[in-house]
Scaffold this motif. Structure first.
Motif, PDB file in Angstrom:
ATOM      1  N   ARG A  84       0.829  -1.210   0.000  1.00 19.46           N
ATOM      2  CA  ARG A  84       0.000   0.000   0.000  1.00 19.46           C
ATOM      3  C   ARG A  84       0.866   1.264   0.000  1.00 19.46           C
ATOM      4  O   ARG A  84       0.531   2.253  -0.649  1.00 19.46           O
ATOM      5  CB  ARG A  84      -0.941  -0.001   1.197  1.00 19.46           C
ATOM      6  CG  ARG A  84      -2.023  -1.082   1.101  1.00 19.46           C
ATOM      7  CD  ARG A  84      -2.849  -1.066   2.332  1.00 19.46           C
ATOM      8  NE  ARG A  84      -1.922  -1.311   3.475  1.00 19.46           N
ATOM      9  CZ  ARG A  84      -2.272  -1.859   4.606  1.00 19.46           C
ATOM     10  NH1 ARG A  84      -3.510  -2.182   4.821  1.00 19.46           N
ATOM     11  NH2 ARG A  84      -1.394  -2.056   5.551  1.00 19.46           N
ATOM     12  N   LYS A  85       1.962   1.222   0.735  1.00 15.79           N
ATOM     13  CA  LYS A  85       2.887   2.360   0.776  1.00 15.79           C
ATOM     14  C   LYS A  85       3.499   2.586  -0.611  1.00 15.79           C
ATOM     15  O   LYS A  85       3.598   3.725  -1.072  1.00 15.79           O
ATOM     16  CB  LYS A  85       3.981   2.100   1.818  1.00 15.79           C
ATOM     17  CG  LYS A  85       4.977   3.195   1.991  1.00 15.79           C
ATOM     18  CD  LYS A  85       4.456   4.250   2.915  1.00 15.79           C
ATOM     19  CE  LYS A  85       5.585   5.205   3.260  1.00 15.79           C
ATOM     20  NZ  LYS A  85       5.160   6.294   4.088  1.00 15.79           N
ATOM     21  N   GLU A  87       2.191   1.678  -3.486  1.00 12.31           N
ATOM     22  CA  GLU A  87       1.131   2.166  -4.376  1.00 12.31           C
ATOM     23  C   GLU A  87       0.864   3.650  -4.136  1.00 12.31           C
ATOM     24  O   GLU A  87       0.682   4.418  -5.077  1.00 12.31           O
ATOM     25  CB  GLU A  87      -0.152   1.362  -4.155  1.00 12.31           C
ATOM     26  CG  GLU A  87      -1.286   1.782  -5.062  1.00 12.31           C
ATOM     27  CD  GLU A  87      -2.555   0.984  -4.812  1.00 12.31           C
ATOM     28  OE1 GLU A  87      -3.603   1.415  -5.335  1.00 12.31           O
ATOM     29  OE2 GLU A  87      -2.510  -0.039  -4.105  1.00 12.31           O
ATOM     30  N   LYS A  88       0.850   4.063  -2.879  1.00 14.56           N
ATOM     31  CA  LYS A  88       0.601   5.472  -2.549  1.00 14.56           C
ATOM     32  C   LYS A  88       1.671   6.375  -3.173  1.00 14.56           C
ATOM     33  O   LYS A  88       1.359   7.406  -3.769  1.00 14.56           O
ATOM     34  CB  LYS A  88       0.569   5.662  -1.025  1.00 14.56           C
ATOM     35  CG  LYS A  88       0.293   7.093  -0.600  1.00 14.56           C
ATOM     36  CD  LYS A  88       0.182   7.166   0.899  1.00 14.56           C
ATOM     37  CE  LYS A  88      -0.057   8.514   1.485  1.00 14.56           C
ATOM     38  NZ  LYS A  88      -0.147   9.659   0.700  1.00 14.56           N
ATOM     39  N   ILE A  89       2.915   5.969  -3.081  1.00 12.18           N
ATOM     40  CA  ILE A  89       3.995   6.770  -3.670  1.00 12.18           C
ATOM     41  C   ILE A  89       3.876   6.777  -5.188  1.00 12.18           C
ATOM     42  O   ILE A  89       4.046   7.821  -5.833  1.00 12.18           O
ATOM     43  CB  ILE A  89       5.369   6.237  -3.218  1.00 12.18           C
ATOM     44  CG1 ILE A  89       5.566   6.531  -1.730  1.00 12.18           C
ATOM     45  CG2 ILE A  89       6.498   6.872  -4.025  1.00 12.18           C
ATOM     46  CD1 ILE A  89       6.808   5.936  -1.133  1.00 12.18           C
ATOM     47  N   ARG A  91       1.197   6.513  -6.967  1.00  7.78           N
ATOM     48  CA  ARG A  91       0.067   7.356  -7.377  1.00  7.78           C
ATOM     49  C   ARG A  91       0.345   8.839  -7.099  1.00  7.78           C
ATOM     50  O   ARG A  91       0.174   9.683  -7.966  1.00  7.78           O
ATOM     51  CB  ARG A  91      -1.202   6.936  -6.627  1.00  7.78           C
ATOM     52  CG  ARG A  91      -1.768   5.616  -7.087  1.00  7.78           C
ATOM     53  CD  ARG A  91      -2.979   5.245  -6.224  1.00  7.78           C
ATOM     54  NE  ARG A  91      -3.593   4.019  -6.676  1.00  7.78           N
ATOM     55  CZ  ARG A  91      -4.481   3.950  -7.672  1.00  7.78           C
ATOM     56  NH1 ARG A  91      -4.854   5.032  -8.308  1.00  7.78           N
ATOM     57  NH2 ARG A  91      -4.990   2.790  -8.020  1.00  7.78           N
ATOM     58  N   ASP A  92       0.765   9.168  -5.868  1.00  9.50           N
ATOM     59  CA  ASP A  92       0.897  10.567  -5.465  1.00  9.50           C
ATOM     60  C   ASP A  92       2.112  11.258  -6.080  1.00  9.50           C
ATOM     61  O   ASP A  92       2.014  12.378  -6.574  1.00  9.50           O
ATOM     62  CB  ASP A  92       0.972  10.679  -3.939  1.00  9.50           C
ATOM     63  CG  ASP A  92      -0.308  10.221  -3.264  1.00  9.50           C
ATOM     64  OD1 ASP A  92      -1.334  10.101  -3.948  1.00  9.50           O
ATOM     65  OD2 ASP A  92      -0.260   9.981  -2.032  1.00  9.50           O
TER      66      ASP A  92
END
Length: 120
Positions: A84-85, A87-89, A91-92
């Motif tokens: 999840r970490k 994926e967050k990076i 995406r953001d």
């Protein structure tokens, strides 16, 4: 029968008189010089205080850097193990999307102000 030495009258009295007159002043000046050296000298009181202040500052910096290192180590562990970490990076920060998703970017000047208390 020995040879008698002739002495000038007052020859031995001159140094003794000088010490009696100025001995206290000389001792006071010497003591003053030692006190000034102990306070303002290279290894004196003020230099010691300055060094102690630098040591405290360096210790505080070391503590701050150690905390930052621990935080970064945790972040590295998360990046290695938490999908999840990652994926967050992706995406953001990288602007990546999953297949079939569409990314719409709104310029910051057109975004509505967010209320920090209303975050989920």
């Amino acid at each position: 029968m020995g040879i008698a030495k002739l002495k000038k009258p007052g020859a031995d009295e001159q140094p003794a008189t000088f010490l009696r007159q100025y001995g206290g002043v000389l001792l006071g000046l010497l003591l003053f010089a030692l006190v000034v050296h102990d306070i303002f000298g290279t290894h004196g009181y003020l230099a010691m205080r300055r060094t102690q202040h630098e040591i405290k500052k360096v210790n505080a910096d070391m503590e701050r850097l150690n905390k930052e290192n621990l935080r970064l180590e945790e972040e590295v562990k998360e990046l290695k193990s938490d999908p999840r970490k990652i994926e967050k990076i992706a995406r953001d920060e990288l602007g990546l999307a999953k297949p079939g998703e569409v990314i719409i970017k709104i310029p910051p000047s057109e975004q509505l102000p967010q209320d920090p208390a209303s975050k989920p």
